[in-house]
Design an enzyme around this catalytic site. Sequence first.
Site, mmCIF file in Angstrom:
data_model
loop_
_atom_site.group_PDB
_atom_site.id
_atom_site.type_symbol
_atom_site.label_atom_id
_atom_site.label_comp_id
_atom_site.label_asym_id
_atom_site.label_seq_id
_atom_site.Cartn_x
_atom_site.Cartn_y
_atom_site.Cartn_z
ATOM 1 N N ARG A 1 0.844 -1.200 0.000
ATOM 2 C CA ARG A 1 0.000 0.000 0.000
ATOM 3 C C ARG A 1 0.874 1.243 0.000
ATOM 4 O O ARG A 1 2.083 1.157 0.088
ATOM 5 C CB ARG A 1 -0.938 -0.010 1.207
ATOM 6 C CG ARG A 1 -0.200 -0.122 2.528
ATOM 7 C CD ARG A 1 -1.163 -0.106 3.707
ATOM 8 N NE ARG A 1 -0.469 -0.463 4.928
ATOM 9 C CZ ARG A 1 -1.036 -0.516 6.132
ATOM 10 N NH1 ARG A 1 -2.319 -0.252 6.280
ATOM 11 N NH2 ARG A 1 -0.343 -0.840 7.185
ATOM 12 N N ASN B 1 -4.943 7.383 4.528
ATOM 13 C CA ASN B 1 -4.617 6.612 5.726
ATOM 14 C C ASN B 1 -3.141 6.765 6.039
ATOM 15 O O ASN B 1 -2.293 6.457 5.208
ATOM 16 C CB ASN B 1 -4.916 5.117 5.502
ATOM 17 C CG ASN B 1 -4.837 4.324 6.798
ATOM 18 O OD1 ASN B 1 -5.765 4.357 7.593
ATOM 19 N ND2 ASN B 1 -3.734 3.641 7.021
ATOM 20 N N GLU B 2 -2.859 7.289 7.217
ATOM 21 C CA GLU B 2 -1.482 7.383 7.702
ATOM 22 C C GLU B 2 -0.506 7.888 6.633
ATOM 23 O O GLU B 2 0.376 7.148 6.174
ATOM 24 C CB GLU B 2 -1.006 6.041 8.264
ATOM 25 C CG GLU B 2 -1.740 5.640 9.531
ATOM 26 C CD GLU B 2 -1.161 4.408 10.219
ATOM 27 O OE1 GLU B 2 -0.381 3.676 9.599
ATOM 28 O OE2 GLU B 2 -1.494 4.191 11.392
ATOM 29 N N GLU C 1 -7.444 4.571 15.265
ATOM 30 C CA GLU C 1 -7.201 3.127 15.351
ATOM 31 C C GLU C 1 -6.665 2.906 16.756
ATOM 32 O O GLU C 1 -5.660 3.500 17.148
ATOM 33 C CB GLU C 1 -6.162 2.671 14.322
ATOM 34 C CG GLU C 1 -6.648 2.804 12.902
ATOM 35 C CD GLU C 1 -5.614 2.330 11.871
ATOM 36 O OE1 GLU C 1 -4.638 1.661 12.259
ATOM 37 O OE2 GLU C 1 -5.789 2.652 10.693
ATOM 38 N N TRP D 1 3.275 -6.075 13.989
ATOM 39 C CA TRP D 1 4.360 -5.388 13.272
ATOM 40 C C TRP D 1 5.585 -5.057 14.111
ATOM 41 O O TRP D 1 6.471 -4.341 13.647
ATOM 42 C CB TRP D 1 3.829 -4.137 12.574
ATOM 43 C CG TRP D 1 2.888 -3.284 13.373
ATOM 44 C CD1 TRP D 1 1.523 -3.386 13.383
ATOM 45 C CD2 TRP D 1 3.204 -2.206 14.255
ATOM 46 N NE1 TRP D 1 0.978 -2.438 14.218
ATOM 47 C CE2 TRP D 1 1.981 -1.695 14.761
ATOM 48 C CE3 TRP D 1 4.399 -1.603 14.677
ATOM 49 C CZ2 TRP D 1 1.922 -0.627 15.671
ATOM 50 C CZ3 TRP D 1 4.343 -0.547 15.570
ATOM 51 C CH2 TRP D 1 3.109 -0.064 16.052
ATOM 52 N N GLU E 1 -1.886 -9.059 7.188
ATOM 53 C CA GLU E 1 -2.150 -8.817 8.618
ATOM 54 C C GLU E 1 -2.896 -9.960 9.302
ATOM 55 O O GLU E 1 -3.608 -9.737 10.281
ATOM 56 C CB GLU E 1 -2.862 -7.463 8.779
ATOM 57 C CG GLU E 1 -1.936 -6.326 8.392
ATOM 58 C CD GLU E 1 -2.468 -4.921 8.648
ATOM 59 O OE1 GLU E 1 -3.670 -4.779 8.974
ATOM 60 O OE2 GLU E 1 -1.679 -3.976 8.500
ATOM 61 N N MET F 1 -1.743 -12.044 11.277
ATOM 62 C CA MET F 1 -1.270 -12.222 12.651
ATOM 63 C C MET F 1 -1.743 -11.099 13.582
ATOM 64 O O MET F 1 -1.423 -11.096 14.770
ATOM 65 C CB MET F 1 0.267 -12.295 12.677
ATOM 66 C CG MET F 1 0.873 -13.412 11.850
ATOM 67 S SD MET F 1 0.240 -15.036 12.295
ATOM 68 C CE MET F 1 1.025 -15.287 13.883
ATOM 69 N N HIS F 2 -2.476 -10.137 13.045
ATOM 70 C CA HIS F 2 -2.959 -9.003 13.853
ATOM 71 C C HIS F 2 -4.306 -9.361 14.462
ATOM 72 O O HIS F 2 -5.151 -9.977 13.819
ATOM 73 C CB HIS F 2 -3.096 -7.781 12.948
ATOM 74 C CG HIS F 2 -3.096 -6.476 13.679
ATOM 75 N ND1 HIS F 2 -4.136 -6.070 14.488
ATOM 76 C CD2 HIS F 2 -2.170 -5.486 13.717
ATOM 77 C CE1 HIS F 2 -3.847 -4.876 14.981
ATOM 78 N NE2 HIS F 2 -2.658 -4.503 14.541
HETATM 79 C C1 GAL Z 1 -1.876 0.958 11.026
HETATM 80 C C2 GAL Z 1 -2.653 1.000 9.727
HETATM 81 C C3 GAL Z 1 -3.703 -0.075 9.659
HETATM 82 C C4 GAL Z 1 -3.131 -1.391 10.104
HETATM 83 C C5 GAL Z 1 -2.617 -1.237 11.507
HETATM 84 C C6 GAL Z 1 -2.106 -2.520 12.117
HETATM 85 O O1 GAL Z 1 -0.625 1.521 10.859
HETATM 86 O O2 GAL Z 1 -3.272 2.248 9.547
HETATM 87 O O3 GAL Z 1 -4.192 -0.175 8.346
HETATM 88 O O4 GAL Z 1 -2.118 -1.767 9.236
HETATM 89 O O5 GAL Z 1 -1.569 -0.311 11.500
HETATM 90 O O6 GAL Z 1 -1.659 -2.292 13.436
#
Ligand code: GAL
Length: 659
Positions: free
Chosen positions: A112, A150-151, A329, A337, A377, A379-380
């Site tokens: 992304r 986003n970010e 978030e 991560w 993601e 594992m999130h």
């Molecule tokens: C943020 C991001 C999200 C997701 C999240 C995971 O940095 O905006 O899309 O990747 O981390 O912790």
Amino acid sequence: MPQPQPTAHLALGVCDYPEHVSPSRWALHARQQRDLGLRYVRIAEFAWSRLEPRPGQFNWAWLDEIIDLIAREDLQVILCTPTAAPPAWLIRDHPDVLPVGRGGHVKTFGSRRHYDFSSGTFREHSRRITRAIAERYGSHPAVAGWQTDNEFGWGDTAQSFSPAAHAAFHEWLRERYRGRVDDLNDAWGNVFWSMEYTDFQEVPLPNHAVAEVNPSHALDFLRFSSDQVAAFHAEQIAILRECSPGRFVTHNYMGFFSAYDHYRVSTGLDFASWDSYPTGTLDAAREWQLLPPEDRLAYARTGHPDLTAFNHDLYRGAVPHSGRFWVMEHQCGPVNWTASNPLPADGAVRLWTEQAWAHGADACVYFRWQAATMAQEVMHSGLLRHDGRPDRGFHEVAALRPQAYPLGPVRTRVALLHDYESLWLINAQPHADGMNYWAQTLAYYRALRTLGVDVDVIHADQDLGRYALVVAPAITLVGAERAARWTRAAAQGTELVFGPRTAFRTPSGRTHEDGQFGPLSDLLGARLGLYDSLPHGLTQGLSGGHHARLWAESYEPRGAQVLHTYQGGPLDGQAAVIRSGTATVIGAHSDTLITDLLEERLHALGLHPTRLPDGLRVTRRAGHLLVQNWTQAPLTWQGHTVPACGSLHLTPTPTGGSR
Ligand code: GAL
């Protein structure tokens, strides 16, 4: 059409990705979200390939349906512009959209944020997709507000080293220096190493030089890149304002992110948001050496209170008139991560939510609804597990009562000054391992927080009128205007505390011709003596039994009073702390010294500091004093027992900088 009304108490929400699950689950998910007590659902920030599967062919049906389902449950939508993930066809047709990394390599499609803020082609597509989504949903009664993109800058994409960026940089420089290349040469000091230019076209991008580039060149490239992000952002904001009246517009920033000026990029927003991952933020502690290794372990399951709180306070001030922020978030389980991703402690989700509220958050939006069953993601964690069963965070959110957290301004008479340009300069030449801008700034912030004080983090040029104490730990860039503003504040009785390297550099990154403190010399009644860069483990003694580590600078008083001197070593007998009028300068990097001096100043101002036990923090908002224990064992404070990883709500007494 009725417009969404804000609540009088903390609102909870969730980031959801309906495009990741079967449509047969949408209605169930919306119902579960309502039953959980949520108010907002944020959607669509990465959904461009589903919204416009082929160039110019839009498919709104699925988004229409999901927004209606969410509305039917009385929930509200935060809709996003989907520009953080341009679709494959766009890259195929316009490869010039891709950003170029510092090493000169093109960053390809496959994750992304694969776009260049300077790409005219991408700017056009950003405006096009923003207008399309805003025209369709801008007046939908369930749409409460917008998140742009986003970010910005995630994945090291705020700076691009592309031909488009290079051409735009030349234009930017031409404008900044009003077409006079000699002014640029002078501002940057290009006589050094024969770096003088005869034309703006000759200025290279600062990524391929043999050795470090001129820090003034790097500074202007950071300013330019930051302005590109701001210009890109302004285009989206203007379209959203036009097509979606009465809705808020915000952006979700990242903790300790340093690659652009968040104040400028936030121009035109209603308020700033940020993405808070407290256990993830410990990574910043490692990167910037903000905490000793034993603290990183001690706080592995909660994150460190001051690192998260600092970002809350920073983003509350990023849109100064708003006085509030959102956590767009919010961590609700392990992330994916960091090097290791521990389970948060029992109670951590509640602890974090309450902390965010106390620091001024109007809403906490958990990331994410259901754990992803595909791609990067998996594992999130989410509130739901991969199989749809509630995860641990879900139960903690279910037990929260948002009504218990009334909104209202955070009021404090203590400000900490922050400035991205000073950050860029210090971090370009830190001169001592570990003595970077964030480490220097956090030393003062932590001291204030351990003294029980609430802090506004504000831009260095903001009006200081409402503050009794202003702390400027690392504002190294000081020009005439800034100096004049601070001098006026001091004359009006504002107490000022400065850290080392204050007023060392001019706005173009040179040092002042008359040395440190340049235009602040009269106010501070002293000039720089020596500065010493201390390797880890080497310390410099000080009066009062303190020790400087990493950095020690001394001053030659010319009217200022000497409060502390160095003892032993090359600075023996020289001034380490000076005071002149209402201004104090602390030249030594020493946690104990900083805490003692701030405590003294707070006492003198009648702001009642109180030394808190390790791991305990207090914060005030809307008639509550929130006392939080960030350790894994109960703590006692002023006769109250605060449970492990838990909070108490008390009534504030006039302490800790409040008014
Ligand atoms: C943020 C991001 C999200 C997701 C999240 C995971 O940095 O905006 O899309 O990747 O981390 O912790």
